[in-house]
Scaffold this motif. Structure first.
Motif, PDB file in Angstrom:
ATOM      1  N   GLY A  98       0.818  -1.222   0.000  1.00  0.00           N
ATOM      2  CA  GLY A  98       0.000   0.000   0.000  1.00  0.00           C
ATOM      3  C   GLY A  98       0.849   1.267   0.000  1.00  0.00           C
ATOM      4  O   GLY A  98       0.648   2.150  -0.842  1.00  0.00           O
ATOM      5  N   PRO A  99       1.806   1.387   0.932  1.00  0.00           N
ATOM      6  CA  PRO A  99       2.685   2.563   0.910  1.00  0.00           C
ATOM      7  C   PRO A  99       3.480   2.686  -0.402  1.00  0.00           C
ATOM      8  O   PRO A  99       3.696   3.790  -0.901  1.00  0.00           O
ATOM      9  CB  PRO A  99       3.620   2.338   2.094  1.00  0.00           C
ATOM     10  N   CYS A 101       2.435   1.771  -3.353  1.00  0.00           N
ATOM     11  CA  CYS A 101       1.484   2.324  -4.333  1.00  0.00           C
ATOM     12  C   CYS A 101       1.360   3.836  -4.173  1.00  0.00           C
ATOM     13  O   CYS A 101       1.293   4.572  -5.163  1.00  0.00           O
ATOM     14  CB  CYS A 101       0.109   1.671  -4.178  1.00  0.00           C
ATOM     15  N   SER A 102       1.338   4.305  -2.933  1.00  0.00           N
ATOM     16  CA  SER A 102       1.261   5.741  -2.668  1.00  0.00           C
ATOM     17  C   SER A 102       2.489   6.469  -3.199  1.00  0.00           C
ATOM     18  O   SER A 102       2.384   7.541  -3.800  1.00  0.00           O
ATOM     19  CB  SER A 102       1.098   6.015  -1.178  1.00  0.00           C
ATOM     20  N   ASN A 105       2.289   6.572  -6.977  1.00  0.00           N
ATOM     21  CA  ASN A 105       1.288   7.551  -7.394  1.00  0.00           C
ATOM     22  C   ASN A 105       1.821   8.983  -7.276  1.00  0.00           C
ATOM     23  O   ASN A 105       1.645   9.807  -8.175  1.00  0.00           O
ATOM     24  CB  ASN A 105       0.017   7.378  -6.574  1.00  0.00           C
ATOM     25  N   THR A 106       2.495   9.277  -6.171  1.00  0.00           N
ATOM     26  CA  THR A 106       3.066  10.614  -5.971  1.00  0.00           C
ATOM     27  C   THR A 106       4.104  10.928  -7.047  1.00  0.00           C
ATOM     28  O   THR A 106       4.131  12.035  -7.599  1.00  0.00           O
ATOM     29  CB  THR A 106       3.699  10.730  -4.565  1.00  0.00           C
TER      30      THR A 106
END
Length: 141
Positions: A98-99, A101-102, A105-106
């Motif tokens: 999850g992190p 993916c963040s 995305n950023t």
């Protein structure tokens, strides 16, 4: 200089219903680079209730590669089309997915090209190997 009409051209597929064509290198030394033609009833072979007028062609990637090699254009074409990846993001376990993916995305929101490993890599070597193959400039672990 670029077009020669030859009424004797015959393509071997029975679905052509009109004009057919083939394209060759200007020297005529290689087999056809591409060829195609008109086929009005082809779609009915694939279930269409109505005849659909069509035209299409097939392109020979092996032939064009040989032509580019002979003309010494291949290195510049390959270099211009080479995939550029700014970052590879590599999570090491499911908790970090999850992190990761963040982070990916950023980076994308800031205009970077990013690839992310979909399967967590427990060994750093595998993540670096993937980044090398992708042509990535950086890796986020």
């Amino acid at each position: 200089d670029y077009l020669i009409f030859d009424a004797s051209v015959v393509r071997g597929l029975a679905y052509y219903t009109g004009i057919v064509f083939e394209c060759f290198d200007r020297r005529g030394e290689l087999r056809a680079i591409c060829g195609g033609g008109r086929y009005d009833r082809l779609m009915t072979l694939y279930g269409s209730q109505k005849e659909v007028p069509c035209v299409g062609f097939g392109f020979g990637d092996c032939v064009i590669m040989e032509l580019l090699k002979e003309l010494n254009l291949l290195p510049s074409v390959v270099e211009k089309t080479k995939r550029r990846v700014d970052f590879v993001v590599a999570p090491f376990n499911d908790d970090l997915y999850g992190p990761a993916c963040s982070v990916a995305n950023t980076l994308r929101e800031n205009g970077f090209s990013v690839e992310m490993l979909l399967e967590p890599q427990k060994k750093v070597r595998k993540a670096f190997s993937y980044a090398d193959k992708a042509g990535a400039r950086r890796i986020v672990l």
